[in-house]
Design an enzyme around this catalytic site. Structure first.
Site, PDB file in Angstrom:
ATOM      1  CD1 TRP A   1      -1.877   2.275   0.549  1.00 13.49           C
ATOM      2  CD2 TRP A   1      -2.871   1.334   2.307  1.00 13.49           C
ATOM      3  NE1 TRP A   1      -2.858   3.127   0.951  1.00 13.49           N
ATOM      4  CE2 TRP A   1      -3.492   2.573   2.036  1.00 13.49           C
ATOM      5  CE3 TRP A   1      -3.324   0.570   3.378  1.00 13.49           C
ATOM      6  CZ2 TRP A   1      -4.550   3.066   2.806  1.00 13.49           C
ATOM      7  CZ3 TRP A   1      -4.370   1.060   4.142  1.00 13.49           C
ATOM      8  CH2 TRP A   1      -4.982   2.289   3.860  1.00 13.49           C
ATOM      9  CD  GLU A   2       4.449   1.685  -3.657  1.00 17.74           C
ATOM     10  OE1 GLU A   2       4.795   2.730  -4.250  1.00 17.74           O
ATOM     11  OE2 GLU A   2       4.809   0.562  -4.013  1.00 17.74           O
ATOM     12  CG  PHE A   3       3.376   5.324   0.872  1.00 11.67           C
ATOM     13  CD1 PHE A   3       4.114   4.174   1.112  1.00 11.67           C
ATOM     14  CD2 PHE A   3       3.797   6.216  -0.099  1.00 11.67           C
ATOM     15  CE1 PHE A   3       5.280   3.932   0.401  1.00 11.67           C
ATOM     16  CE2 PHE A   3       4.945   5.971  -0.815  1.00 11.67           C
ATOM     17  CZ  PHE A   3       5.698   4.835  -0.578  1.00 11.67           C
TER      18      PHE A   3
END
Length: 511
Positions: free
Chosen positions: A222-224
């Site tokens: 997951w960014e971010f």
């Protein structure tokens, strides 16, 4: 009598003073030796307290996210499912499987309507037949790969080939981990954490897909999460639920607590402003490894030029800062931290190109730039992305590779076009390997495998890194090597599982 009594008192006083002095000396000696003798134990206790963060871990989760007994190091690569296509033409069997411990398969995406996970490219993942090119490359596999009866039951796609390879590669054991998310799909994480039904479906679907396709674990990318309260807490809830679901699967297969374990890792930001808001200490209870993305510190978004994957610098934008921030602020066990490295360079078109004749002392960082370099045939041939240069095509034609030991980064400079490119080379990754061992980290990984110089061993990043580790690379086999896992799979899916025909073939070959 008076003289004798005085003499007796004098002797008693002397004895008392000697006893007091002896006790005092003993106390001093014990204090000095205490730190030396019990330092490691005390450090472990403190670290454990930090890891628990003052929160009691549920009994069916406790210690399940901390499988770090392996004294060897991770040497991993991310493999993207768009790699088989032009201009890369890079396949799983091109990876030097003798030198890697983990392959992270990128990416699966989240369906924001249902919460379930899906393939981003079904043809590449599950349908493409790679065995002809594999057989041509590796003569020892020609017999089985060319056998029509066997060929019909081999799992297809890049995922199928990776499963085949980890069951036939006798030189080295490795794991394949399913990576979910990535930069382009990170918005959907924000959606599912707000809805309990979507979140539960995500967890169920992730574990089901992982097992059905033969992966050894899950990697979350997951960014971010946002710098707010809801998204970091939602991420913690997601990770906790996922670990519990993996634990449940392990219990169904093995029946009791065991060392056999589905891995859970997080591709983590390596910037203070992103890490600061995450409940790292609490999440850490549930994960095995943190894949620290210690690269992309500088790029087209930056105000000035810089090394994009440097280990040190005067600012907080460096790998060393990120690692020690995780250890010192959050109490993460160093063995759970995996240092990220880049198998590509980032370029900058420097605005002020009025240099003296270029030499190794020319300063190219902290310069104003105007873009990342115009597209050229050289770039198009490399990767089709402006400003991105696969390591295997570096240094740029017509330049000389340089190395900055202060920052631990390689670079090259095209004087004619004023193009500066920073990247990792064999010197930098070997230094990083020494850093990993010195700081007792978990190992290292690369984004991504297509950039490696497989055709030139003297230029190989993975080989240089492993050499720096004294080739102490983890060789734990896939969890699917366990007969109990295969049996559970066939009982669960029968003949209809993605891997069922091939697993039955493996069983018949052993009988």
């Amino acid at each position: 009598m008076v003289g004798h009594s005085a003499q007796h008192r004098s002797k008693s006083s002397l004895v008392s003073h000697l006893l007091i002095l002896l006790i005092f000396i003993t106390i001093i000696i014990e204090m000095c030796l205490y730190n030396k003798i019990f330092k490691n134990q005390r450090s472990d206790d403190i670290r454990d307290n930090f890891n628990n963060g003052g929160h009691r871990v549920p009994s069916n989760v406790q210690n399940h996210g901390t499988h770090i007994r392996d004294e060897a190091f991770i040497s991993g690569v991310y493999y993207s499912n768009w790699s088989p296509y032009k201009p890369r033409f890079h396949f799983p069997h091109d990876i030097n499987l003798k030198q890697v411990s983990h392959i992270y398969y990128a990416f699966f995406k989240i369906n924001s309507r249902t919460g379930g996970i899906e393939n981003t490219d079904s043809w590449s993942d599950l349908e493409m037949n790679l065995y002809k090119s594999l057989a041509i490359k590796n003569s020892e596999l020609i017999k089985e790969s060319s056998n029509n009866s066997v060929q019909n039951i081999l799992p297809l796609g890049c995922i199928g080939e990776l499963f085949y390879l980890k069951n036939t590669c006798s030189d080295k054991k490795f794991k394949v981990i399913m990576s979910i998310g990535g930069w382009s799909d990170s918005e959907n994480f924000k959606i599912i954490i707000k809805d309990d039904k979507l979140l539960q479906n995500f967890v169920d679907s992730s574990v089901e897909t992982m097992f059905r396709l033969g992966f050894d674990g899950i990697d979350l990318d997951w960014e971010f999460p946002g710098n707010n309260e809801s998204e970091p807490r939602g991420y913690l809830k997601l990770v906790r639920m996922l670990r519990l679901k993996l634990n449940s699967l392990e219990s169904q297969i093995f029946g009791k607590r065991t060392e056999d374990h589905f891995q859970l890792s997080i591709a983590a930001p390596a910037f203070k402003d992103k890490l600061f808001y995450l409940p790292i200490t609490e999440i850490d209870q549930y994960v095995d490894y943190w894949n620290m993305m210690t690269y992309d510190y500088y790029g087209s978004w930056s105000e000035t030029t810089g090394y994009h994957s440097n280990l040190f610098s005067e600012t907080e934008l460096n790998g060393n800062f990120a690692m020690h921030y995780m250890i010192d602020r959050f109490g993460v066990n160093s063995r759970k931290l995996v240092l990220g490295m880049a198998a590509y360079g980032r370029s900058f078109h420097i605005k002020d190109n009025k240099f003296e004749p270029f030499n190794q002392n020319t300063v190219l960082i902290n310069k104003i730039f105007k873009g990342v370099g115009k597209p050229t045939k050289e770039i198009d041939k490399a990767d089709g992305k402006e400003g991105i240069w696969p390591y295997k095509n570096l240094p740029k034609i017509g330049t000389i590779e340089q190395y900055d030991p202060k920052y631990v980064s390689a670079y090259c400079f095209d004087e004619k076009n004023s193009i500066f490119i920073s990247y990792d080379n064999t010197k930098s990754v070997k230094t990083k390997a020494e850093y990993v061992t010195h700081n007792n980290l978990g190992g290292g990984f690369w984004w991504e495998s297509c950039g490696e110089a497989y055709a030139n061993e003297s230029r190989s990043l993975i080989n240089a890194f492993n050499e720096g580790l004294h080739f102490n690379v983890s060789s734990k086999p896939s969890i699917f090597q366990d007969v109990r896992v295969k049996k559970y799979y066939l009982n669960k899916y029968g003949d209809g599982g993605f891997l069922s025909p091939y697993l039955k073939h493996l069983d018949s070959r052993k009988q």
